[in-house]
Design a protein around this motif. Structure first.
Motif, PDB file in Angstrom:
ATOM      1  N   UNK A 167      23.082 -10.983  14.026  1.00 16.24           N
ATOM      2  CA  UNK A 167      23.187 -12.023  15.050  1.00 16.24           C
ATOM      3  C   UNK A 167      23.334 -11.433  16.451  1.00 16.24           C
ATOM      4  N   UNK A 168      23.927 -10.279  16.547  1.00 12.90           N
ATOM      5  CA  UNK A 168      24.001  -9.608  17.857  1.00 12.90           C
ATOM      6  C   UNK A 168      22.603  -9.233  18.361  1.00 12.90           C
ATOM      7  N   UNK A 169      21.763  -8.727  17.448  1.00 13.01           N
ATOM      8  CA  UNK A 169      20.381  -8.394  17.816  1.00 13.01           C
ATOM      9  C   UNK A 169      19.597  -9.650  18.151  1.00 13.01           C
ATOM     10  N   UNK A 170      19.817 -10.719  17.402  1.00 14.38           N
ATOM     11  CA  UNK A 170      19.108 -11.976  17.675  1.00 14.38           C
ATOM     12  C   UNK A 170      19.487 -12.506  19.054  1.00 14.38           C
ATOM     13  N   UNK A 171      20.760 -12.511  19.379  1.00 16.03           N
ATOM     14  CA  UNK A 171      21.218 -12.980  20.674  1.00 16.03           C
ATOM     15  C   UNK A 171      20.598 -12.161  21.813  1.00 16.03           C
TER      16      UNK A 171
ATOM     17  N   UNK B 186      14.928  -2.949  14.960  1.00 16.58           N
ATOM     18  CA  UNK B 186      14.430  -4.317  14.937  1.00 16.58           C
ATOM     19  C   UNK B 186      13.065  -4.378  15.622  1.00 16.58           C
ATOM     20  N   UNK B 187      12.282  -5.365  15.186  1.00 13.61           N
ATOM     21  CA  UNK B 187      10.904  -5.490  15.719  1.00 13.61           C
ATOM     22  C   UNK B 187      10.692  -6.918  16.176  1.00 13.61           C
ATOM     23  N   UNK B 188      10.169  -7.085  17.421  1.00 22.05           N
ATOM     24  CA  UNK B 188       9.772  -8.407  17.911  1.00 22.05           C
ATOM     25  C   UNK B 188       8.278  -8.389  18.059  1.00 22.05           C
ATOM     26  N   UNK B 189       7.609  -9.353  17.375  1.00 24.59           N
ATOM     27  CA  UNK B 189       6.157  -9.421  17.422  1.00 24.59           C
ATOM     28  C   UNK B 189       5.758 -10.695  18.146  1.00 24.59           C
ATOM     29  N   UNK B 190       5.133 -10.530  19.274  1.00 26.30           N
ATOM     30  CA  UNK B 190       4.714 -11.674  20.079  1.00 26.30           C
ATOM     31  C   UNK B 190       3.512 -12.347  19.427  1.00 26.30           C
TER      32      UNK B 190
ATOM     33  N   UNK C  72      17.766 -10.412  21.668  1.00 26.69           N
ATOM     34  CA  UNK C  72      16.334 -10.683  21.660  1.00 26.69           C
ATOM     35  C   UNK C  72      16.033 -11.973  22.423  1.00 26.69           C
ATOM     36  N   UNK C  73      16.850 -13.027  22.213  1.00 25.94           N
ATOM     37  CA  UNK C  73      16.636 -14.300  22.920  1.00 25.94           C
ATOM     38  C   UNK C  73      16.751 -14.104  24.431  1.00 25.94           C
TER      39      UNK C  73
END
Length: 372
Positions: free
Chosen positions: A338-342, A366-370, A344-345
């Protein structure tokens, strides 16, 4: 002559000869005649002698032969009759002897002891009668007292004047009062508290209920504890409201501001208000509650619109306002995820895409894919 007689007496005594007194005359004694022997005694003596017995048996045989020659059947009957008589006599004599023996063994009753026993029994009988009368009086008094109490409590003095419902938020007081069956101006003791509570608990939104009577104010108070809808299920074009324990509260077309669970396995035939999700969905519901709690501690719980629980090894979280999909995996390290999610947002604000945190964060990144 007297001298000769004396000489004879002496000679006789000397020679030890017996003197026949019957033929002698004794001076000074009367000679009484011999008593005649009774004829019956003679007959008995005669019968007791061997010769007499032989003559009697011979006589009986002759008589039996004569009787047989006359009427043999009659003789046979007389013999049987005489044998029966003799048997009866012998049995009677045996019974007499036994009765005598038994009478000897029976202790003699003392008149004093029998009188004391009678007096004691009479005293006990009188005591028993007095006890019965006393108990009957007590029972009658108890019946009258109970009857008076019942009549007093069922009188209009204890009619309900007001009904109060407390701690209800979602269900209205009118609905709860109506379902309880309690009515104003009805006696407070006529309704059953247990039945009223069960009637109220039939509403899925009511978790607990307590009913109390106030005799001084004639008021009935209904204290309820409600269930709150925290999640929803998709049910065709409608929504199923459920709480944190998995109870199905309502099916409605109105969408609440709560996350929607997708991928549940509870059969649609069991999706009814009052029922509960099946065991498998309840186990996954625990993980969903952990996700919501961790997200709430990070201040992003209001951004979660849907959670897919189809695969228990890969929970998927949808953030509809942010146009982002988050893959959480088995949710083994939710606090770090949840720390990574926060973060990322905050960094990818306004960018639609997918965020992967379903790996071992100690080894991978962690990976963010647009989305293109």
């Amino acid at each position: 002559s007297n001298v000769n007689k004396k000489a004879d007496y002496k000679s006789a005594s000397r020679n030890n000869e017996l003197i026949d007194l019957d033929n002698e005359v004794v001076i000074g004694l009367k000679n009484y005649p011999k008593p005649k022997q009774n004829q019956n005694n003679k007959k008995k003596n005669y019968k007791n002698s061997k010769k007499g017995q032989a003559d009697v048996t011979l006589k009986n045989r002759i008589e039996d032969k004569q009787k047989v020659s006359r009427n043999p059947n009659k003789v046979k009957y007389e013999k049987e009759h005489n044998s029966k008589k003799n048997n009866k006599k012998t049995s009677a004599s045996i019974n007499k002897n036994n009765n005598k023996k038994e009478s000897k063994n029976i202790p003699i009753k003392n008149k004093n002891t029998s009188n004391s026993q009678i007096i004691l029994q009479d005293k006990l009988r009188r005591k028993k009668i007095r006890a019965i009368k006393k108990m009957s009086v007590i029972a009658l008094m108890a019946i009258l007292l109970i009857g008076g109490i019942v009549y007093f409590f069922l009188s209009p003095v204890f009619n309900v004047k007001a009904i109060e419902v407390i701690n209800n938020n979602y269900i209205t007081s009118e609905q709860i009062i109506s379902s309880s069956g309690i009515k104003v101006q009805e006696n407070m003791f006529k309704f059953s508290k247990k039945d009223s509570q069960n009637n109220i608990l039939s509403n899925p939104y009511i978790e607990k209920v307590n009913i109390s009577r106030n005799l001084f104010t004639n008021k009935v108070q209904i204290d309820v504890q409600e269930r709150t809808a925290t999640l929803m299920l998709e049910y065709g074009n409608s929504y199923v409201y459920i709480n944190n324990q998995g109870y199905i509260l309502e099916i409605s077309t109105t969408k609440l501001n709560t996350p929607i669970l997708k991928g549940y396995v509870t059969p649609l035939s069991q999706v009814k208000p009052g029922n509960r999700l099946n065991k498998e969905d309840l186990e996954r519901l625990e993980t969903v509650l952990n996700i919501m709690e961790t997200a709430s501690s990070n201040g992003i719980d209001n951004l979660i619109s849907q959670i897919d629980i189809k695969d228990k090894d890969d929970y998927i979280m949808f953030l509809e306002e942010e146009d982002k999909t988050v893959y959480l995996g088995s949710c083994s390290n939710l606090s770090t995820q949840m720390l990574y999610v926060k973060k990322m947002i905050e960094t990818e604000k306004g960018v639609e895409g997918e965020f992967f945190v379903n790996m071992d964060l100690n080894k991978g990144r962690t990976v963010f894919r647009e989305k293109v």
